[in-house]
Design a protein around this motif. Sequence first.
Motif, mmCIF file in Angstrom:
data_model
loop_
_atom_site.group_PDB
_atom_site.id
_atom_site.type_symbol
_atom_site.label_atom_id
_atom_site.label_comp_id
_atom_site.label_asym_id
_atom_site.label_seq_id
_atom_site.Cartn_x
_atom_site.Cartn_y
_atom_site.Cartn_z
ATOM 1 N N SER B 43 -9.386 26.231 61.811
ATOM 2 C CA SER B 43 -10.211 25.051 62.515
ATOM 3 C C SER B 43 -10.286 23.935 61.551
ATOM 4 N N ASP B 83 -11.871 24.639 69.928
ATOM 5 C CA ASP B 83 -12.346 26.261 69.990
ATOM 6 C C ASP B 83 -13.431 26.218 70.870
ATOM 7 N N ASP B 158 -6.833 25.446 69.586
ATOM 8 C CA ASP B 158 -7.596 26.154 68.545
ATOM 9 C C ASP B 158 -8.199 27.646 69.067
ATOM 10 N N GLU B 159 -7.572 28.595 68.876
ATOM 11 C CA GLU B 159 -8.091 29.672 69.387
ATOM 12 C C GLU B 159 -8.368 29.623 71.081
HETATM 13 MG MG LIG Z 1 -12.194 28.445 64.034
#
Ligand SMILES: [Mg+2]
Lengths: 551, 243
Positions: B43, B83, B158-159
């Motif tokens: 991240s 995220d 992000d994810e």
């Molecule tokens: Mg992360």
Amino acid sequence: MKTFRLLRASLQGTSWFSRGGLQELKNRDQLWLLPLGGAGILVAIGSFIMMLIRNYQGILALGLQAGRPEALFFFSLLGSTIFIFLITIPFGISLLYFSRDTRMLIPLPLKDFEIVAAKTLHLYLFLLPLHLLIFIPAVVVTASNLTVCPLFYINTVIQGIFIPLLPIALGVGFIVLLMKAVNISRHKTAFEVFGMLFGLMMILGFQVLLTRVMASELTGEGQAIFARLLELVNRFIDALPPLKWAAMGFFADGAGYLLLSILTSAGFFVITLLLIHRGFIKGLSARMESQSVSRVRKGKGSTILRQRSITKSLIYREWKILSSNSTFIFEAFGEVLVLPLLLLVFSFVTPGEAREGLDSLLAAIPHPELIIFGLVVLFASINAMASTSLSREGRSFALSLTLPLSSREQMKAKLLFQIVLFFPAYLLNMTILMIILKVPVGAAMFIVPGGFGFIILGFLTGISVDLRRPVLTWSHPQQAVKQNLNVLVSMGLSVVVIGAHAGIAWLLLKAGMGTTMVGFSIALLALFFAALLFPGVIRYAEKSYGGRLEI
Amino acid sequence: MIELKNLSKSYQNGKVKAVRHLDLTVKPGDVFGFLGPNGAGKSTTIKMMVGLLQSDNGSIQMNGIDISWDPLGIKKIIGYVPDEPILYDKMRGSAFLAFIADIFEVPGEKREKIKNLAKDFELSDALDDLISSYSHGMKQKLSIIAALLHDPEIFILDEPIVGLDPRSSFLLKEKMRRHAEEGKTVFFSTHVMEVAEKLCDRVGIIHHGRMIAVGPLEELKTQSRNSHDSLEQLFLELTDENV
Ligand SMILES: [Mg+2]
Ligand SMILES: Nc1ncnc2c1ncn2[C@@H]1O[C@H](COP(=O)(O)OP(=O)(O)O)[C@@H](O)[C@H]1O
């Protein structure tokens, strides 16, 4: 004893006094602000107490004239009771029904009564200092003017503890009934804002009333008013038995009264809790459902198709953030409306005879146009809006950083928003005062552009402070405005800026310049500084919007 | 095209070193998978790429634009899915998308496409509701639509798969693939190996802030000490604390 365990947990988890709150200050290198803030609060409380004591002395004298030494206690307890009742309503609603921990508490194996009792006690601990603040000065004034018996001090301790139970029970009872009667979730924000405005009106009214009592005493104007007041005192005291007992309990043969008043407060408290706790948890879970289904007309997202300019979109965004909760709305409108409100309350509580005396007093003010210019400018630029502008965005500030926007665009939108908010209010306040003080219309020549300049200057000082260190990780909106130290710093800076201008005005007046010319020069100066500083602030903003902050 | 050179970042005045001397190139037309255990620095790296954080050292270039020279130029060609969704809760979903489209100056006649995106992600019915009433997955979908609505040259996620329902997750993977096929660059972080295995042209594994392996999947599998049939085994071996 689950009630007390619950109380401890909620105090640890939610108040900024907790270890976690201190740790957060420490992480932000702002621990040094603690003693500073403490000193400021002490000064504020100190001056409030001084004011109270002066008023209390007047009330005590009044009571003795009417043959009722308990008058002072009666009125201080009445004041505290009304205050606490009124404050209980907004705080109680948010603590009982809308605090974050309710989501966690509902699934735990707890009884209705345990939750309600813990929350009410939390409220009690929170409001006790307020009661003591109003009550203790009455004790001091009485003890230093009359000879008192030992029972008096015992009574002080007991009443100090028990009296707030009555208004809190009343307030909580009122809240629970209200929540049962109407679904407040949907109008929560409006209700809270209304409640806070009402509270503000009460505080202002109380202040103005006290000053007025003092003033009528000082000028001695109107024996008639005084006689009427004596009569009122008597009638008032007899109308509210529980407070009368509490007040009478302080004097020689008052043991019976004391007992009676304690029984009333405590009894009322317990009975209220027993009556209202039923169905509390069920009500909470029903409320959570109704919160999530706020569906409206279906346009299947046709809003998306309408294109707006970047600046308009950003101003819309500012408005959405400001109106996202009652704390922000109140902060904004409280600041915008405080002066008209004050005037309104003042005009209500000032009787006709006093108003004439006031007129002649006002006519004697030198350079009234400059005085009101300074005053209203002060009101318009000392505010918590600019200095919390980034802070209010909170975690969503990250979005501002990833959008392809120059700091100029961001600042421009924030400035325009500030002007839209404060300039009309400034003009309104100015118009009211100009009419009251009969200022010639020509003064508008410098009052209008000058106000504009000062509002921009106020914005620039405020936003610079917030650009340096915004509070972005708040979990309750209070932390973004009321507990944000940026507000204090920027208010201090604004006072310095306006003070410097006032100093220059004074020098110009000394040098023999005419009033209008002085006003004009100050207005020009403010506009000049605003234009000079704006590019600098944009450059400064570039750093904050360029990933300098660890988020 | 993404080029990271010698990128470093630490938090709390150097106490926490999150990313150390990271070098990486992602070519247009590629889907790049950025793998690593929790706390590895994924991240942090992404936040530097999208302008949320300033790097301590090193340079970031995308399509030839350097972030320290022209941050706005970079932000204009990026679509970023964080995220945790970052949205304005008190806006309605449609108003939020309109806001983002305004900021990216998407003209009115191209906005029908945004509504189609919403339809694809089955969010049409909720568009006029307040975002605060959305579930986590719905917020995530809104966030994805907001990132895609200006048709970004570089798509950074992000994810993104965490929290999506199966249909949306399938759809998102489709979109990512198609985006790359159009010659654009797709960069995403994950710790779900199956997703990476199915989707990526190339992967990089980051551990304790360092890039410990980069390359096409097949190459990585054969390079390693033991030959592995799955990315998961390779990942476990490379990030094992006990060797
Ligand atoms: Mg992360
Ligand atoms: N704001 C922050 N302050 C301090 N440390 C942080 C912060 N954000 C991340 N870290 C630390 O940096 C490291 C990398 O975090 P991150 O990039 O979020 O990892 P990942 O996304 O790979 O799970 C972790 O050790 C984490 O604790």
